[in-house]
Design an enzyme around this catalytic site. Structure first.
Site, short mmCIF file in Angstrom:
data_model
loop_
_atom_site.label_atom_id
_atom_site.label_comp_id
_atom_site.label_asym_id
_atom_site.label_seq_id
_atom_site.Cartn_x
_atom_site.Cartn_y
_atom_site.Cartn_z
N HIS A 48 -27.52 -20.87 -1.44
CA HIS A 48 -27.91 -22.40 -1.20
C HIS A 48 -29.18 -22.72 -2.02
O HIS A 48 -29.24 -23.34 -2.80
CB HIS A 48 -27.46 -22.94 0.18
CG HIS A 48 -28.23 -24.09 0.57
ND1 HIS A 48 -28.02 -25.19 -0.08
CD2 HIS A 48 -29.36 -24.35 1.34
CE1 HIS A 48 -28.74 -26.22 0.39
NE2 HIS A 48 -29.75 -25.56 1.01
N HIS A 72 -36.96 -22.47 0.89
CA HIS A 72 -36.99 -23.80 1.72
C HIS A 72 -36.30 -23.72 3.11
O HIS A 72 -36.96 -24.48 3.87
CB HIS A 72 -36.69 -25.10 0.76
CG HIS A 72 -35.21 -25.02 1.04
ND1 HIS A 72 -34.16 -24.42 -0.12
CD2 HIS A 72 -34.05 -25.71 1.79
CE1 HIS A 72 -32.95 -25.00 0.41
NE2 HIS A 72 -33.04 -25.87 1.42
N GLU A 76 -37.27 -22.92 8.55
CA GLU A 76 -36.13 -23.41 9.46
C GLU A 76 -35.03 -22.50 10.16
O GLU A 76 -34.77 -22.70 11.45
CB GLU A 76 -35.39 -24.52 8.74
CG GLU A 76 -34.27 -25.55 9.62
CD GLU A 76 -35.03 -26.52 10.17
OE1 GLU A 76 -36.34 -26.66 10.34
OE2 GLU A 76 -34.07 -27.33 10.92
N ASP A 77 -34.52 -21.67 9.43
CA ASP A 77 -33.41 -20.69 9.71
C ASP A 77 -33.43 -19.46 10.14
O ASP A 77 -32.62 -18.69 10.27
CB ASP A 77 -32.34 -21.01 8.66
CG ASP A 77 -31.65 -22.41 8.42
OD1 ASP A 77 -32.13 -23.04 9.90
OD2 ASP A 77 -31.22 -22.98 7.72
N ASP A 139 -32.39 -30.44 -2.39
CA ASP A 139 -31.44 -29.79 -1.16
C ASP A 139 -30.24 -30.56 -1.10
O ASP A 139 -29.30 -30.14 -0.58
CB ASP A 139 -32.44 -29.73 -0.21
CG ASP A 139 -31.87 -29.18 1.35
OD1 ASP A 139 -31.24 -28.21 1.15
OD2 ASP A 139 -32.15 -29.77 2.09
MN MN Z 1 -31.25 -26.25 2.69
#
Ligand code: MN
Length: 562
Positions: A48, A72, A76-77, A139
């Site tokens: 991704h 990116h 966040e993840d 994104d």
């Molecule tokens: Mn993304």
């Protein structure tokens, strides 16, 4: 062979080998960080961010943007933090990734058009660097391309957000190609049948009109060459599906009415040639009166430039011809992203500066032509805003001037809320009433029945509405409050929901008045409240404090020496 091969090829076509190696390093970093994670499709997660980088590489964006694209979703993840990114890839990249992560955290809820506009403004205002928005748009584009594997509910939410928020942002930034793809993907996800029928109709239309179209194309080319004005390119322009659908719906037209006009683009080498080509095509086919537009002298609001004219083609078919240079065509396709296409020549110029320069160039064009300043005003406000955008607990968005505090927020909601405001929470944490609000925060105001505005608020409020209300209230209540006793009281409370409301209620029950509350958060589970109370006398104060002590959860109530 790695997933990186395809992206590498794209990067090598315009970046230095050093930059490409750096991006490769980011790829390995991200691949390690996302190891074991999968997309809904079952693909490894790293595919991704790579696809997002690919989209931005095709737009020829700079090295930092590409690094940020690959990284990116890392903050966040994965457990990796911003500081670690800054160490590995520099402060600028860490800021970009952090900006994208912050955008991911706020979700669009309401369907209302006005809300959508505020939300778009909020997103743009939150991104201190426009490249954050570009990564976010890429994104979103990749997520839209891979919608198929998602559940129905999730798909609908993403499509709605895309159509309401991201496609209009792309349009505002002049990124035509990206917007078109977002809209067509959204259209076919929401109306698969309509989209398929329309697609089939377009295919059929092309088949039956192919010979006419190529005949006109060749005629134009030959005629220009004969006049020593060989074009760089001529092509027939097609409308995207969603646009056809929208025109049919909004203008109540039939498919053939929408498709009636053929559109051709002619790309030439200079601005001057554009006008000469115009003369030639007007000689070739008779122009329709009053359909000529000079968007070169008078650019469209988003910076678009070209000459448009409509002609009577062979057998009377109307033909629209658009004439522009290659540079104008880049702007027509990628708008603000064109900025980075041209950016190689001035490397020392930071991006924020270049964005400003881009905007002022637009402003120049528009001042010079006397065109409405609407777009430039919008974008300027959006990129370098004078406002902050915050959420109410219900998810509505309020626009406030920069520097606004929870007190300004309270008065913006309603003057009664402002007048009875005693404390505030930002993103569920208590804050002093003088705290400056930032974009995207959720603000909650705690009110008490008998509270009144504190004149000290005048030192920090920035809105006229707050100011005049506080003054007004002060004048009115001075007389009645002059014989009251002001006392500072300290209450130790556990951090639990509703506790402040209970205290406010207790004080109101004992007929006391809260002038102000300050919350001091302590380590662990407790907070200290500093209350400024108005009471009649010492006896009344004792009653009020006794009433507060009736609340079981409270550990300590005492008078502060001041
Ligand atoms: Mn993304």
């Amino acid at each position: 062979m790695t997933h990186f091969t395809e992206l590498r090829r794209e990067l090598e076509s315009y970046l230095s080998s050093e930059a490409v190696e750096n991006i490769y390093k980011a790829y390995r970093f991200a691949a390690r960080a996302h190891k074991g994670q999968q997309r809904q499709s079952g693909d490894p997660y790293i595919t991704h961010p790579l696809a997002v980088a690919q989209i931005l590489a095709e737009m020829r964006l700079d090295e930092q943007t590409l690094l940020a694209a690959i990284l990116h979703d890392v903050i966040e993840d994965t457990p990796i933090e911003k500081v670690a990114l800054a160490e590995e890839f520099g402060h600028e990249v860490a800021e970009l990734v952090d900006g994208v992560s912050k955008l991911a955290q706020i979700q669009f809820q309401s369907r209302a058009e006005a809300q959508a506009e505020s939300f778009r403004k909020m997103l743009l205002a939150m991104a201190k660097d426009i490249r954050v928005i570009l990564v976010k748009l890429a994104d979103r584009l990749h997520n839209m391309r891979t919608l198929g594997v998602l559940s129905h509910g999730k798909r609908c939410r993403i499509v709605r957000e895309t159509m309401d928020i991201y496609a209009p942002i792309a349009q505002r930034l002049g990124m035509h190609a990206l917007r078109v793809e977002l809209e067509d993907l959204g259209f076919s996800a929401v109306y698969p049948l309509r989209s398929r029928v329309l697609q089939e109709a377009v295919r059929k239309f092309k088949r039956t009109h192919r010979s006419t179209i190529s005949h006109i194309e060749t005629t134009i080319k030959e005629c220009l060459e004969k006049n020593n004005l060989p074009p760089s390119a001529v092509w027939s322009h097609k409308k995207h599906l969603y646009k056809i659908y929208r025109e049919m719906r909004e203008k109540h037209l039939s498919f053939s009415e929408v498709m009636e006009t053929y559109t051709f683009c002619i790309i030439v080498d200079s601005r001057d040639t554009c006008y000469r080509v115009l003369g030639v095509v007007h000689n070739l086919y008779k122009p329709l009166p009053e359909r000529f537009r000079d968007y070169i002298a008078l650019p469209k609001a988003n910076g678009y430039q070209a000459l448009h004219t409509t002609l009577f083609g062979p057998h009377g078919v109307p033909i629209e011809v658009q004439i522009r240079t290659a540079d104008m065509n880049n702007i027509a396709d990628s708008g603000i992203a064109t900025n980075w296409l041209m950016s190689n020549e001035d490397k020392n110029n930071p991006v924020q500066e270049r964005t400003r320069a881009w905007l002022s160039r637009l402003l120049d064009i528009q001042q010079w032509t006397g065109n409405p300043l609407e777009f430039i005003e919008n974008v300027k406000i959006d990129l370098f805003p004078e406002e902050v955008y915050v959420f109410t607990p219900k998810g509505d968005i309020l626009e406030l001037p920069r520097g606004a505090t929870p007190v300004d927020f309270a008065y913006a909601v309603h003057s009664d809320i402002g007048n009875s405001c005693v404390a505030a929470k930002i993103d569920r944490r208590f804050v002093p009433l003088s705290t400056m609000l930032a974009n995207g925060q959720t603000v909650e105001i705690i009110t008490a029945l008998n509270a009144s505005p504190n004149p000290a608020w005048l030192n920090f409020v920035v809105t006229g509405r707050a100011r005049s209300n506080i003054r007004h209230f002060g004048v009115e209540s001075q007389a009645s409050q002059s014989d009251l006793l002001k006392v500072a009281v300290q209450v130790e409370v556990p951090n639990q929901p509703g506790i402040l409301a209970q205290i406010a209620a207790a004080i109101a029950t004992a007929d006391g008045n809260i002038d102000n509350i300050n919350v001091e958060e302590r380590e662990g589970n407790n907070s200290i409240l500093h209350l400024m109370l108005s009471v009649h006398d010492r006896k009344h104060l004792a009653q009020v404090m006794r009433q507060i002590r009736t609340i079981k959860a409270i550990t300590r109530v005492m008078r502060e020496n001041k």
